[in-house]
Design an enzyme around this catalytic site. Structure first.
Site, mmCIF file in Angstrom:
data_model
loop_
_atom_site.group_PDB
_atom_site.id
_atom_site.type_symbol
_atom_site.label_atom_id
_atom_site.label_comp_id
_atom_site.label_asym_id
_atom_site.label_seq_id
_atom_site.Cartn_x
_atom_site.Cartn_y
_atom_site.Cartn_z
ATOM 1 N N ALA A 1 -9.523 -4.023 -6.469
ATOM 2 C CA ALA A 1 -9.185 -3.245 -5.775
ATOM 3 C C ALA A 1 -7.966 -2.271 -6.581
ATOM 4 O O ALA A 1 -8.003 -1.963 -7.783
ATOM 5 C CB ALA A 1 -8.708 -3.534 -5.143
ATOM 6 N N HIS A 2 -7.661 -1.299 -5.275
ATOM 7 C CA HIS A 2 -6.652 -0.298 -6.281
ATOM 8 C C HIS A 2 -5.460 -0.814 -6.367
ATOM 9 O O HIS A 2 -4.758 -1.803 -5.935
ATOM 10 C CB HIS A 2 -6.365 0.801 -4.521
ATOM 11 C CG HIS A 2 -5.786 -0.512 -2.878
ATOM 12 N ND1 HIS A 2 -5.229 0.380 -2.206
ATOM 13 C CD2 HIS A 2 -5.972 -1.703 -2.960
ATOM 14 C CE1 HIS A 2 -4.800 -0.201 -1.615
ATOM 15 N NE2 HIS A 2 -5.310 -2.025 -1.972
#
Lengths: 342, 342, 342
Positions: free
Chosen positions: B240-241
């Site tokens: 994820a980010h």
């Protein structure tokens, strides 16, 4: 496609009750039925819809007794579910009659293309590959070198097939699936760095295999990762290098099978199951969804949990797990009253 | 590729026993060996195949004592496994000597293309991107704007790389992987609707990184999602980010790492592990397959379970979990006899 | 994009403290700030960076009291987080102003293309599809027959959309996602083989839906797999045939939802959750990451575990699970002293 009641009766071997000239052009659920659609009554929970549905034709059981007269056309059959499934496949058939090689595809001169093949735009096929009779390859598909795809197989848009892969007859492979990428293998070298193990093997897929979308199947280090005849694999499944899957085994979505594991025939593997590497799982094994399998299992067992144990045992233990707060309260109270800490 | 026994002996620094002029054109497992193939004996479990295999050449340990005379050619080496791995990579090498820009690709005029680059059909590269020396980009790859891909990196068919991504040297990225898509971030607005958080950051990938098929790595809200040098990531992994992965960490298939979590160096993360957001995991942490990590962990621990605890502790507790039905029966019986309910 | 302090103050409705003519051209984290960047102070943990950061402008709370004088420009706002999110979206906007149909795309003559559409290279759109106003379709996208994509929706590179799919307004679909592939349904025939169930339905996606990368959504057997307005779906999620997702529900990465299950509105589903088929989940249900849901749940509950139970109950039981080795030692000792085996 437009079919009249009597034509449908011929297909499903049923008897028309009412206007046998009424025609339909689509299939729908009985509760969503509209003029021009055919539905079926396969479950008594839906009986009421038989009377309220706007479907033009409804398939019902040959023994069903009407509670009140209705004006729509009925077709009485032995098994409405089965008859409807048959019609679904009749309606699905005319979906794909495409043939020919799209101008915007790129096929190496050495590739063998048999009769009846469709090859869609922006698809690529590299040297020495073989495309069997009536194979349908949609758009944006990549086929490496020395790939063999046997007759009647359908490859949906965006599938990527690495070199040396072999795919049997009557297979269906859905969009985004990757077949034949390198296995995940590294050896630590003298400097503590991961050194890649070269993968020289391939993926072998038998006949009548269906593979869902965005699934990944890695090629073997040596020899083949093997998917046997009749295997069905759902979406987002990971099959690692050198895995073997026996005939007719069914694998639900998001399952992961680690390297060199061998799975028997006619197994049912639930969604999100994980199976460790180098294991041997027998035939007809049922693995409950989300289980983590860390050891070998013989044929004909049903298993669950992480690490997976017998299904019944897991469930019995889980009942107690849920009761732990209560039982522990009771035990603590007893210990406080009766036992000296020492 | 066709190699004679004496040429192979030179490559692996071994001694030929038998006909040093015999030639092979492929590698195979010893149990599958055919005329023209080279195999190795790396594990005593397979000793019997040395005598029955049809392989033309077999690599064996320099100290191995034959149980009976054999006619095939042997090459004696210090470590047959290592020598075979070397030959695997020799045989794999000639796989990719392609160069040049395919006419059916679309590259913006502003892109910098260095020497030795291959750019396959139906691939796209947008403005201000940089493609380093000897980078090999297969078919149907998408490269956004301001992307940098450094020398010797290989990008397999169908990889999608969003704008502003940076990829180091000697990386391998397999088919279908997506790098730099928007992170999953929303704020609830005054009407209870999810409002998208714009992602202005990018993905930064170091040198010698390998990424499997159909993996997804999201870009950062600000700054970079960072994959350090030497990291190895398997298929169908979600990163994820704003995640950071330390050097040489190995991540097995179907792992998910939530936003802003930082993982140390030289960790080993088993298949289907999930790690929550905003956590800090130390160096050399071993996370057993399928674990769910919900809190920070220091360096040098091995963990398991959901929520994950120390590996040993989980296993001890699980033994009791499996015995709960028995122990509870015993306890119930005791309570019935000895304790008044109150 | 280049903005001066007073222009930014106008956008975020704030007050400039210091040089209101200083300009910035990018956004960055306060700890990474450089000359020319704007940062924000949204969390008191980062207070020290306000004094050491090289950012040219920092957004701070209107009530924040400086500990020492600083030379950089400050903009005081009510909610620095919210103001920064606003600027992120301003900076993200000029990302996509592309229009027009790329020469290297292939669009059937029967397709309706509205004004403002972008259609990228190597993308395909088949007959009778409809592309609404300002829809942006990147490269290597596949769109089947009779697909409808409504206005302002963005489809990133490599998305595959099967025939008859309907997608609403203002949606975002990231790379590699597959929409409308066949559901996973088989019936065992008289010979014990799996016979495919034809899927004649489609996928229906409402307005304001965002879908991540490499996610898969299968079409219905009949009728529609339905994703309602405002739903947000992360990467690598599996949504099976005939599933229904209620408005504004948020689904994290690697979740799997099996066939015919219905999920309510405003649910939050954590990463790697699995939900069995044919279930009914209410509104505002919170499902903790990695849970396995095997039965129906009413609205407004929070659940965890496998099989999932109430969140609080799972955690209480898990505390005891972790203590099982200790408590069992105590119990064993007691039994040895006090109880005769019989």
């Amino acid at each position: 496609m437009n079919l009249k009641a009597h034509q449908i009766a011929d297909i499903v071997n049923g008897n028309v009750e009412g206007d046998d000239n009424v025609s339909i052009n689509r299939l729908s659920k009985i509760e969503d039925g509209q003029k021009g659609s055919l539905s079926f009554l396969g479950n008594s929970k839906y009986n009421k819809y038989l009377y309220t549905s706007n479907s033009s034709i409804v398939l019902i059981n040959e023994n069903y007794i009407l509670e009140s007269p209705i004006s729509k056309t009925l077709i009485r059959v032995k098994d409405p579910n089965e008859s409807f499934a048959k019609l679904l496949s009749v309606f699905g058939k005319n979906d794909f009659i495409k043939e020919g090689i799209d101008n915007n595809s790129k096929i190496d001169k050495s590739v063998v293309i048999n009769s009846g093949v469709y090859f869609g735009p922006f698809s690529v096929c590299n040297k020495n590959s073989f495309i069997g009779k009536n194979v349908k390859i949609y758009s944006q598909v990549f086929i490496g070198e020395n790939v063999k795809i046997d007759e009647n197989t359908v490859i949906y848009p965006g599938v990527k097939i690495y070199s040396n892969t072999i795919i049997g007859k009557n297979c269906i492979i859905h969009s985004g699936t990757v077949i034949g990428s390198d296995g995940f293998g590294f050896n630590i070298d003298e400097n503590g760095n991961q050194k890649k193990v070269t993968h020289n093997g391939n993926v072998f897929i038998g006949d009548n295999v269906e593979i869902g979308s965005n699934t990944t199947i890695d090629k073997a280090t040596l020899g083949s990762t093997k998917i046997s005849n009749g295997v069905k694999i759902d979406n987002l499944v990971q099959i690692a290098h050198n895995v073997t899957i026996g005939t007719n085994t069914v694998i639900a979505a998001q399952v992961g099978i680690a390297g060199s594991t061998s799975i028997g025939s006619n197994c049912m593997i639930g969604g999100q199951v994980g199976i460790s590497g180098h294991l041997k799982i027998g035939d007809r094994v049922m693995i409950q969804a989300k289980s983590g399998v860390l050891r070998n299992f013989e044929s004909d067992v049903s298993i669950m949990g992480y690490p997976a144990i017998k299904y019944r045992d897991y469930n019995k233990s889980y009942v107690h797990f849920k009761n732990l707060p209560d039982i522990m309260k009771k035990i603590d109270k007893f210990f406080k009253k009766n036992v000296n800490n020492d």
